[in-house]
Design a protein around this motif. Structure first.
Motif, PDB file in Angstrom:
ATOM      1  N   ALA A  74      10.036  22.900   1.742  1.00  0.00           N
ATOM      2  CA  ALA A  74      11.270  22.085   2.551  1.00  0.00           C
ATOM      3  C   ALA A  74      10.412  21.230   3.664  1.00  0.00           C
ATOM      4  O   ALA A  74      10.639  19.739   3.940  1.00  0.00           O
ATOM      5  CB  ALA A  74      12.405  22.864   3.151  1.00  0.00           C
ATOM      6  N   MET A  75       9.447  21.998   4.292  1.00  0.00           N
ATOM      7  CA  MET A  75       8.775  21.390   5.495  1.00  0.00           C
ATOM      8  C   MET A  75       8.384  20.129   4.972  1.00  0.00           C
ATOM      9  O   MET A  75       8.145  19.200   5.646  1.00  0.00           O
ATOM     10  CB  MET A  75       7.916  22.362   6.153  1.00  0.00           C
ATOM     11  N   GLU A  76       7.290  20.252   3.628  1.00  0.00           N
ATOM     12  CA  GLU A  76       6.494  19.191   3.336  1.00  0.00           C
ATOM     13  C   GLU A  76       7.366  18.059   2.893  1.00  0.00           C
ATOM     14  O   GLU A  76       7.069  16.901   3.134  1.00  0.00           O
ATOM     15  CB  GLU A  76       5.731  19.641   2.005  1.00  0.00           C
ATOM     16  N   LEU A  77       8.623  18.219   2.408  1.00  0.00           N
ATOM     17  CA  LEU A  77       9.519  17.279   2.077  1.00  0.00           C
ATOM     18  C   LEU A  77      10.025  16.510   3.113  1.00  0.00           C
ATOM     19  O   LEU A  77      10.127  15.211   3.026  1.00  0.00           O
ATOM     20  CB  LEU A  77      10.677  17.822   1.167  1.00  0.00           C
ATOM     21  N   LEU A  78      10.401  17.117   4.181  1.00  0.00           N
ATOM     22  CA  LEU A  78      10.888  16.571   5.293  1.00  0.00           C
ATOM     23  C   LEU A  78       9.862  15.759   5.958  1.00  0.00           C
ATOM     24  O   LEU A  78      10.027  14.596   6.346  1.00  0.00           O
ATOM     25  CB  LEU A  78      11.543  17.697   6.419  1.00  0.00           C
TER      26      LEU A  78
ATOM     27  N   MET B  28       0.738  -0.982  -0.164  1.00  0.00           N
ATOM     28  CA  MET B  28       0.153  -0.028  -0.104  1.00  0.00           C
ATOM     29  C   MET B  28       0.709   1.171  -0.016  1.00  0.00           C
ATOM     30  O   MET B  28       1.884   1.352   0.643  1.00  0.00           O
ATOM     31  CB  MET B  28      -0.956  -0.019   1.349  1.00  0.00           C
ATOM     32  N   LYS B  29       0.803   2.284  -0.857  1.00  0.00           N
ATOM     33  CA  LYS B  29       1.308   3.281  -0.967  1.00  0.00           C
ATOM     34  C   LYS B  29       0.825   4.598  -0.238  1.00  0.00           C
ATOM     35  O   LYS B  29      -0.405   4.644   0.310  1.00  0.00           O
ATOM     36  CB  LYS B  29       1.494   3.802  -2.335  1.00  0.00           C
ATOM     37  N   ASN B  30       1.598   5.323   0.530  1.00  0.00           N
ATOM     38  CA  ASN B  30       1.276   6.401   1.270  1.00  0.00           C
ATOM     39  C   ASN B  30       1.686   7.861   0.574  1.00  0.00           C
ATOM     40  O   ASN B  30       2.629   7.825   0.191  1.00  0.00           O
ATOM     41  CB  ASN B  30       2.048   6.322   2.534  1.00  0.00           C
ATOM     42  N   TYR B  31       0.668   8.811   0.407  1.00  0.00           N
ATOM     43  CA  TYR B  31       0.859   9.977  -0.342  1.00  0.00           C
ATOM     44  C   TYR B  31       0.444  11.114   0.712  1.00  0.00           C
ATOM     45  O   TYR B  31      -0.309  11.020   1.546  1.00  0.00           O
ATOM     46  CB  TYR B  31      -0.095  10.154  -1.362  1.00  0.00           C
ATOM     47  N   LEU B  32       1.538  12.207   0.539  1.00  0.00           N
ATOM     48  CA  LEU B  32       1.457  13.527   1.270  1.00  0.00           C
ATOM     49  C   LEU B  32       0.604  14.486   0.369  1.00  0.00           C
ATOM     50  O   LEU B  32       0.997  14.799  -0.867  1.00  0.00           O
ATOM     51  CB  LEU B  32       2.813  13.977   1.796  1.00  0.00           C
ATOM     52  N   LEU B  33      -0.361  14.985   0.760  1.00  0.00           N
ATOM     53  CA  LEU B  33      -1.033  16.101   0.025  1.00  0.00           C
ATOM     54  C   LEU B  33      -0.451  17.289   0.270  1.00  0.00           C
ATOM     55  O   LEU B  33      -0.218  17.647   1.556  1.00  0.00           O
ATOM     56  CB  LEU B  33      -2.475  15.897   0.356  1.00  0.00           C
ATOM     57  N   THR B  34      -0.056  18.169  -0.526  1.00  0.00           N
ATOM     58  CA  THR B  34       0.689  19.608  -0.467  1.00  0.00           C
ATOM     59  C   THR B  34      -0.507  20.568  -0.392  1.00  0.00           C
ATOM     60  O   THR B  34      -1.618  20.287  -0.658  1.00  0.00           O
ATOM     61  CB  THR B  34       1.579  19.763  -1.645  1.00  0.00           C
ATOM     62  N   LYS B  35       0.168  21.815   0.174  1.00  0.00           N
ATOM     63  CA  LYS B  35      -0.848  22.621   0.516  1.00  0.00           C
ATOM     64  C   LYS B  35      -1.469  23.150  -0.843  1.00  0.00           C
ATOM     65  O   LYS B  35      -2.433  23.733  -1.026  1.00  0.00           O
ATOM     66  CB  LYS B  35       0.008  23.886   1.185  1.00  0.00           C
TER      67      LYS B  35
ATOM     68  N   VAL C 123       7.532  12.088  -6.538  1.00  0.00           N
ATOM     69  CA  VAL C 123       6.582  12.952  -6.573  1.00  0.00           C
ATOM     70  C   VAL C 123       5.509  12.657  -7.783  1.00  0.00           C
ATOM     71  O   VAL C 123       5.902  12.397  -8.982  1.00  0.00           O
ATOM     72  CB  VAL C 123       7.138  14.603  -6.908  1.00  0.00           C
ATOM     73  N   VAL C 124       4.059  12.576  -7.511  1.00  0.00           N
ATOM     74  CA  VAL C 124       3.209  12.441  -8.522  1.00  0.00           C
ATOM     75  C   VAL C 124       2.452  14.005  -8.535  1.00  0.00           C
ATOM     76  O   VAL C 124       1.847  14.471  -7.621  1.00  0.00           O
ATOM     77  CB  VAL C 124       2.105  11.319  -7.692  1.00  0.00           C
ATOM     78  N   SER C 125       2.810  14.273  -9.672  1.00  0.00           N
ATOM     79  CA  SER C 125       2.462  15.519  -9.994  1.00  0.00           C
ATOM     80  C   SER C 125       0.919  15.573 -10.912  1.00  0.00           C
ATOM     81  O   SER C 125       0.740  15.054 -12.066  1.00  0.00           O
ATOM     82  CB  SER C 125       3.352  16.140 -11.052  1.00  0.00           C
ATOM     83  N   LEU C 126      -0.052  16.358 -10.277  1.00  0.00           N
ATOM     84  CA  LEU C 126      -1.314  16.491 -10.671  1.00  0.00           C
ATOM     85  C   LEU C 126      -1.395  17.812 -11.561  1.00  0.00           C
ATOM     86  O   LEU C 126      -2.072  18.585 -11.175  1.00  0.00           O
ATOM     87  CB  LEU C 126      -2.510  16.454  -9.869  1.00  0.00           C
ATOM     88  N   ILE C 127      -0.451  18.117 -12.332  1.00  0.00           N
ATOM     89  CA  ILE C 127      -0.576  19.164 -12.977  1.00  0.00           C
ATOM     90  C   ILE C 127      -1.596  19.348 -14.203  1.00  0.00           C
ATOM     91  O   ILE C 127      -1.648  18.661 -14.930  1.00  0.00           O
ATOM     92  CB  ILE C 127       0.870  19.626 -14.122  1.00  0.00           C
ATOM     93  N   LEU C 128      -2.488  20.297 -13.686  1.00  0.00           N
ATOM     94  CA  LEU C 128      -3.836  20.309 -14.460  1.00  0.00           C
ATOM     95  C   LEU C 128      -3.778  21.182 -15.592  1.00  0.00           C
ATOM     96  O   LEU C 128      -3.581  22.594 -15.298  1.00  0.00           O
ATOM     97  CB  LEU C 128      -4.892  20.804 -13.366  1.00  0.00           C
TER      98      LEU C 128
ATOM     99  N   ASP D 157       1.328  16.386  -5.617  1.00  0.00           N
ATOM    100  CA  ASP D 157       1.097  17.875  -5.776  1.00  0.00           C
ATOM    101  C   ASP D 157       0.714  18.228  -7.520  1.00  0.00           C
ATOM    102  O   ASP D 157       0.597  17.620  -8.126  1.00  0.00           O
ATOM    103  CB  ASP D 157       2.738  18.300  -5.541  1.00  0.00           C
ATOM    104  N   ILE D 158       0.311  19.600  -7.335  1.00  0.00           N
ATOM    105  CA  ILE D 158       0.027  20.122  -8.600  1.00  0.00           C
ATOM    106  C   ILE D 158       0.928  20.968  -9.372  1.00  0.00           C
ATOM    107  O   ILE D 158       1.051  21.475 -10.508  1.00  0.00           O
ATOM    108  CB  ILE D 158      -1.495  20.917  -8.694  1.00  0.00           C
ATOM    109  N   SER D 159       2.273  21.272  -8.642  1.00  0.00           N
ATOM    110  CA  SER D 159       3.084  22.132  -9.146  1.00  0.00           C
ATOM    111  C   SER D 159       4.384  21.243  -9.501  1.00  0.00           C
ATOM    112  O   SER D 159       4.436  20.258  -9.469  1.00  0.00           O
ATOM    113  CB  SER D 159       3.643  23.186  -7.965  1.00  0.00           C
ATOM    114  N   GLU D 160       5.514  22.001  -9.927  1.00  0.00           N
ATOM    115  CA  GLU D 160       6.750  21.539 -10.169  1.00  0.00           C
ATOM    116  C   GLU D 160       7.943  21.966  -9.239  1.00  0.00           C
ATOM    117  O   GLU D 160       9.212  21.670  -9.261  1.00  0.00           O
ATOM    118  CB  GLU D 160       7.118  21.901 -11.646  1.00  0.00           C
ATOM    119  N   LYS D 161       7.396  22.242  -7.863  1.00  0.00           N
ATOM    120  CA  LYS D 161       8.315  22.796  -6.781  1.00  0.00           C
ATOM    121  C   LYS D 161       9.316  21.653  -6.234  1.00  0.00           C
ATOM    122  O   LYS D 161      10.308  21.795  -5.597  1.00  0.00           O
ATOM    123  CB  LYS D 161       7.725  23.255  -5.885  1.00  0.00           C
TER     124      LYS D 161
END
Length: 135
Positions: free
Chosen positions: A98-102, A1-8, A127-132, A114-118
């Protein structure tokens, strides 16, 4: 099972984006949940979003929806701050990124959603990018 962090950025788009963008993100998140993936958010991200919402009832709704969507709200502690600064320097990213990455690394999550390329200049976590694209 994969675990994903949702970004701001992803959550803000889900809350404030166009109807079309909200639907695209919702479908992706529903798909992940149906595949038994786990979604997480950081306390810092949630606090930033809640602090920027002046309406207390909307804050409560955002919190309740986030709590039902995410398996857990993740924290950093004071000892993690030097690592955040290190990530900022090493990857040339802002403090929030940096906080999200850590958080993703510390809690051994598999991916950042995330939806950006940061996050593109780091190799610590996938990183799974949902660039819309266009509506």
């Amino acid at each position: 099972m994969k675990n994903y962090l949702l970004t701001k950025d992803l959550l803000l788009e889900l809350l404030q984006g166009s109807k079309s963008q909200k639907e695209k993100i919702s479908l992706k998140l529903e798909d992940l949940l149906q595949k038994n993936k786990s979604l997480f958010i950081s306390m810092n991200t949630l606090n930033n979003i809640l602090n920027n919402e002046p309406d207390i009832e909307k804050r409560k709704l955002i919190y309740q929806n986030t709590k039902s969507l995410c398996e857990k709200i993740l924290l950093l502690d004071n000892n993690d701050l030097p690592l955040v600064f290190g990530f900022q320097s090493q990857f040339k990213i802002n403090h929030e990124t940096a906080m999200e990455l850590l958080i993703a690394q510390k809690h051994e999550l598999d991916c950042i959603l995330d939806i950006s390329e940061k996050f593109q200049y780091q190799k610590i976590i996938s990183v799974v990018s949902l660039i819309l694209e266009g509506e």
